[in-house]
Scaffold this motif. Structure first.
Motif, mmCIF file in Angstrom:
data_model
loop_
_atom_site.group_PDB
_atom_site.id
_atom_site.type_symbol
_atom_site.label_atom_id
_atom_site.label_comp_id
_atom_site.label_asym_id
_atom_site.label_seq_id
_atom_site.Cartn_x
_atom_site.Cartn_y
_atom_site.Cartn_z
ATOM 1 N N GLN A 1 0.828 -1.204 0.000
ATOM 2 C CA GLN A 1 0.000 0.000 0.000
ATOM 3 C C GLN A 1 0.863 1.254 0.000
ATOM 4 N N TYR A 2 1.926 1.216 0.789
ATOM 5 C CA TYR A 2 2.829 2.368 0.848
ATOM 6 C C TYR A 2 3.521 2.596 -0.488
ATOM 7 N N ALA B 1 2.376 1.876 -3.375
ATOM 8 C CA ALA B 1 1.414 2.323 -4.382
ATOM 9 C C ALA B 1 0.869 3.714 -4.114
ATOM 10 N N THR B 2 0.709 4.074 -2.825
ATOM 11 C CA THR B 2 -0.012 5.309 -2.498
ATOM 12 C C THR B 2 0.758 6.289 -1.627
ATOM 13 N N SER C 1 1.019 5.784 1.533
ATOM 14 C CA SER C 1 0.418 5.605 2.856
ATOM 15 C C SER C 1 0.353 4.115 3.163
ATOM 16 N N GLY D 1 -1.934 2.723 4.921
ATOM 17 C CA GLY D 1 -3.323 2.295 5.032
ATOM 18 C C GLY D 1 -3.824 2.189 6.455
ATOM 19 N N ASP E 1 -6.255 0.371 -4.003
ATOM 20 C CA ASP E 1 -5.838 1.540 -3.225
ATOM 21 C C ASP E 1 -6.836 1.914 -2.139
ATOM 22 N N SER E 2 -8.033 1.329 -2.151
ATOM 23 C CA SER E 2 -9.040 1.642 -1.137
ATOM 24 C C SER E 2 -8.825 0.892 0.166
ATOM 25 N N ARG F 1 -7.835 -0.140 3.714
ATOM 26 C CA ARG F 1 -7.508 0.598 4.930
ATOM 27 C C ARG F 1 -7.652 -0.322 6.127
ATOM 28 N N GLU G 1 -11.433 11.364 4.657
ATOM 29 C CA GLU G 1 -11.141 10.883 3.313
ATOM 30 C C GLU G 1 -12.285 10.011 2.801
ATOM 31 N N THR H 1 -12.711 6.966 0.044
ATOM 32 C CA THR H 1 -12.089 6.037 -0.891
ATOM 33 C C THR H 1 -13.149 5.504 -1.857
#
Length: 203
Positions: free
Chosen positions: A25-26, A28-29, A31, A33, A106-107, A109, A116, A118
Protein backbone atom coordinates in the motif's frame (compact mmCIF):
# COMPACT_ATOMS: atom_id res chain seq x y z
CA UNK A 1 3.48 -29.82 17.97
CA UNK A 2 0.10 -28.39 17.00
CA UNK A 3 0.79 -25.24 19.03
CA UNK A 4 3.86 -24.64 16.84
CA UNK A 5 1.56 -24.82 13.80
CA UNK A 6 -0.70 -22.19 15.33
CA UNK A 7 2.21 -19.85 16.11
CA UNK A 8 3.67 -20.28 12.64
CA UNK A 9 0.32 -19.53 11.00
CA UNK A 10 -0.16 -16.45 13.18
CA UNK A 11 3.29 -15.25 12.09
CA UNK A 12 2.49 -15.85 8.42
CA UNK A 13 -0.89 -14.13 8.74
CA UNK A 14 0.64 -11.08 10.43
CA UNK A 15 3.58 -10.85 8.05
CA UNK A 16 1.45 -11.12 4.90
CA UNK A 17 -1.91 -9.66 5.91
CA UNK A 18 -0.54 -6.66 7.74
CA UNK A 19 3.18 -6.24 7.05
CA UNK A 20 3.43 -7.13 3.37
CA UNK A 21 0.05 -5.62 2.52
CA UNK A 22 0.95 -2.34 4.25
CA UNK A 23 4.28 -2.25 2.39
CA UNK A 24 2.47 -2.74 -0.93
CA UNK A 25 0.00 0.00 0.00
CA UNK A 26 2.83 2.37 0.85
CA UNK A 27 4.61 1.63 -2.42
CA UNK A 28 1.41 2.32 -4.38
CA UNK A 29 -0.01 5.31 -2.50
CA UNK A 30 2.58 6.70 -0.09
CA UNK A 31 0.42 5.61 2.86
CA UNK A 32 0.48 2.36 4.83
CA UNK A 33 -3.32 2.29 5.03
CA UNK A 34 -3.35 2.27 8.83
CA UNK A 35 -5.91 4.69 10.29
CA UNK A 36 -5.98 3.51 13.90
CA UNK A 37 -8.97 3.13 16.18
CA UNK A 38 -12.11 5.24 16.04
CA UNK A 39 -14.01 7.05 18.78
CA UNK A 40 -12.99 8.34 22.18
CA UNK A 41 -11.35 5.96 24.67
CA UNK A 42 -14.02 3.84 26.32
CA UNK A 43 -16.55 4.18 23.50
CA UNK A 44 -17.90 1.21 21.54
CA UNK A 45 -15.98 2.39 18.48
CA UNK A 46 -12.78 2.44 20.52
CA UNK A 47 -13.46 -0.99 21.98
CA UNK A 48 -13.95 -2.37 18.47
CA UNK A 49 -10.42 -1.41 17.46
CA UNK A 50 -8.71 -2.26 20.73
CA UNK A 51 -10.67 -5.50 21.07
CA UNK A 52 -9.47 -6.66 17.66
CA UNK A 53 -5.83 -6.21 18.69
CA UNK A 54 -6.51 -7.86 22.04
CA UNK A 55 -8.16 -10.88 20.38
CA UNK A 56 -5.09 -11.51 18.22
CA UNK A 57 -2.79 -11.11 21.22
CA UNK A 58 -4.89 -13.51 23.32
CA UNK A 59 -4.81 -16.04 20.48
CA UNK A 60 -1.01 -15.94 20.38
CA UNK A 61 -0.88 -16.28 24.17
CA UNK A 62 -3.19 -19.31 23.93
CA UNK A 63 -0.74 -21.00 21.57
CA UNK A 64 2.25 -20.20 23.80
CA UNK A 65 0.48 -21.45 26.93
CA UNK A 66 -0.45 -24.70 25.21
CA UNK A 67 3.10 -25.07 23.92
CA UNK A 68 4.47 -24.77 27.47
CA UNK A 69 1.92 -27.20 28.86
CA UNK A 70 0.11 -24.57 30.92
CA UNK A 71 -3.09 -25.21 28.93
CA UNK A 72 -4.52 -28.41 27.49
CA UNK A 73 -6.98 -28.71 24.58
CA UNK A 74 -10.66 -29.48 25.13
CA UNK A 75 -10.68 -33.26 24.74
CA UNK A 76 -13.66 -33.47 22.40
CA UNK A 77 -11.91 -31.16 19.92
CA UNK A 78 -8.37 -32.52 20.17
CA UNK A 79 -8.65 -35.33 17.62
CA UNK A 80 -6.10 -35.23 14.80
CA UNK A 81 -8.73 -34.84 12.02
CA UNK A 82 -10.16 -31.79 13.80
CA UNK A 83 -6.72 -30.21 14.05
CA UNK A 84 -6.00 -31.03 10.40
CA UNK A 85 -9.24 -29.28 9.47
CA UNK A 86 -8.04 -26.33 11.53
CA UNK A 87 -4.85 -26.09 9.49
CA UNK A 88 -6.84 -26.18 6.24
CA UNK A 89 -9.20 -23.45 7.47
CA UNK A 90 -6.36 -21.26 8.73
CA UNK A 91 -4.43 -21.51 5.46
CA UNK A 92 -7.62 -20.85 3.48
CA UNK A 93 -8.32 -17.84 5.71
CA UNK A 94 -4.88 -16.38 5.02
CA UNK A 95 -5.25 -16.89 1.26
CA UNK A 96 -8.75 -15.41 1.23
CA UNK A 97 -7.63 -12.41 3.28
CA UNK A 98 -4.82 -11.63 0.83
CA UNK A 99 -7.13 -12.12 -2.16
CA UNK A 100 -9.79 -9.77 -0.81
CA UNK A 101 -7.19 -7.19 0.24
CA UNK A 102 -5.79 -7.24 -3.28
CA UNK A 103 -9.26 -6.68 -4.75
CA UNK A 104 -9.63 -3.53 -2.63
CA UNK A 105 -6.65 -1.99 -4.40
CA UNK A 106 -5.84 1.54 -3.22
CA UNK A 107 -9.04 1.64 -1.14
CA UNK A 108 -7.63 -0.82 1.41
CA UNK A 109 -7.51 0.60 4.93
CA UNK A 110 -7.20 -0.59 8.51
CA UNK A 111 -9.54 1.71 10.41
CA UNK A 112 -11.51 4.72 9.23
CA UNK A 113 -10.60 8.34 8.56
CA UNK A 114 -13.71 10.51 8.25
CA UNK A 115 -11.76 13.14 6.32
CA UNK A 116 -11.14 10.88 3.31
CA UNK A 117 -13.41 9.12 0.84
CA UNK A 118 -12.09 6.04 -0.89
CA UNK A 119 -13.62 4.27 -3.88
CA UNK A 120 -16.55 2.02 -2.95
CA UNK A 121 -15.45 -1.47 -4.01
CA UNK A 122 -18.48 -3.65 -4.81
CA UNK A 123 -17.30 -5.99 -7.56
CA UNK A 124 -15.43 -9.30 -7.51
CA UNK A 125 -15.57 -10.98 -4.14
CA UNK A 126 -17.07 -7.75 -2.76
CA UNK A 127 -20.05 -8.46 -4.99
CA UNK A 128 -20.70 -11.59 -2.94
CA UNK A 129 -20.22 -10.16 0.57
CA UNK A 130 -19.58 -6.65 1.82
CA UNK A 131 -16.79 -7.60 4.22
CA UNK A 132 -14.85 -10.51 2.70
CA UNK A 133 -11.62 -9.60 4.52
CA UNK A 134 -13.33 -9.92 7.89
CA UNK A 135 -15.04 -13.13 6.76
CA UNK A 136 -11.63 -14.54 5.84
CA UNK A 137 -10.19 -13.46 9.20
CA UNK A 138 -12.99 -15.27 11.03
CA UNK A 139 -12.26 -18.40 8.98
CA UNK A 140 -8.57 -18.08 9.90
CA UNK A 141 -9.37 -17.64 13.58
CA UNK A 142 -11.75 -20.60 13.54
CA UNK A 143 -8.97 -22.70 12.06
CA UNK A 144 -6.50 -21.63 14.75
CA UNK A 145 -9.08 -22.45 17.43
CA UNK A 146 -9.43 -25.97 16.05
CA UNK A 147 -5.65 -26.40 15.97
CA UNK A 148 -5.31 -25.39 19.64
CA UNK A 149 -8.85 -25.84 21.04
CA UNK A 150 -8.08 -24.71 24.58
CA UNK A 151 -10.32 -22.34 26.60
CA UNK A 152 -8.14 -19.26 25.98
CA UNK A 153 -8.09 -19.87 22.21
CA UNK A 154 -11.87 -20.25 22.22
CA UNK A 155 -12.19 -16.98 24.19
CA UNK A 156 -9.91 -15.30 21.62
CA UNK A 157 -12.17 -16.44 18.78
CA UNK A 158 -15.31 -15.18 20.54
CA UNK A 159 -13.65 -11.81 21.25
CA UNK A 160 -12.49 -11.46 17.64
CA UNK A 161 -15.93 -12.26 16.22
CA UNK A 162 -17.56 -9.77 18.61
CA UNK A 163 -15.15 -6.95 17.84
CA UNK A 164 -15.44 -7.52 14.10
CA UNK A 165 -19.22 -7.19 14.45
CA UNK A 166 -18.74 -3.94 16.37
CA UNK A 167 -16.22 -2.56 13.87
CA UNK A 168 -18.48 -3.27 10.91
CA UNK A 169 -21.80 -2.19 12.42
CA UNK A 170 -20.86 0.93 14.38
CA UNK A 171 -17.71 2.17 12.61
CA UNK A 172 -17.44 1.12 8.98
CA UNK A 173 -21.06 0.91 7.85
CA UNK A 174 -21.98 4.37 9.22
CA UNK A 175 -18.82 5.84 7.67
CA UNK A 176 -19.51 4.29 4.25
CA UNK A 177 -23.12 5.43 4.43
CA UNK A 178 -21.99 9.00 5.05
CA UNK A 179 -19.29 8.84 2.38
CA UNK A 180 -21.22 7.13 -0.43
CA UNK A 181 -24.89 7.78 0.28
CA UNK A 182 -27.36 6.13 -2.08
CA UNK A 183 -24.70 3.99 -3.78
CA UNK A 184 -23.80 2.37 -0.47
CA UNK A 185 -27.42 2.00 0.59
CA UNK A 186 -28.11 0.13 -2.64
CA UNK A 187 -25.09 -2.07 -1.93
CA UNK A 188 -26.40 -2.74 1.60
CA UNK A 189 -29.73 -3.89 0.22
CA UNK A 190 -28.33 -6.37 -2.28
CA UNK A 191 -25.20 -7.84 -0.68
CA UNK A 192 -24.75 -9.82 2.54
CA UNK A 193 -22.57 -8.58 5.38
CA UNK A 194 -20.30 -11.61 5.96
CA UNK A 195 -21.97 -14.35 3.92
CA UNK A 196 -23.87 -14.18 0.62
CA UNK A 197 -27.46 -13.07 1.11
CA UNK A 198 -27.21 -12.80 4.91
CA UNK A 199 -27.19 -9.38 6.57
CA UNK A 200 -28.63 -7.32 3.76
CA UNK A 201 -30.02 -4.02 5.02
CA UNK A 202 -32.91 -2.03 3.59
CA UNK A 203 -32.95 1.59 4.72
Amino acid sequence: MTAWWALALYLIFGALGFGWRSWRQYRATGSTGFRGTSGRPGSLEWFAGVGFIAAIAVGVVAAVLQLTGALTPVSVLSAAPVQALGVVLAVAGIAATLYAQNQMGDSWRIGVDDTETTTLVHTGVFGLVRNPIFTAMIVFAAGITLIIPNPVAIASFVLLAATIELQVRIVEEPYLNRAHGDDYRSYLATTGRFAPGIGRVTT
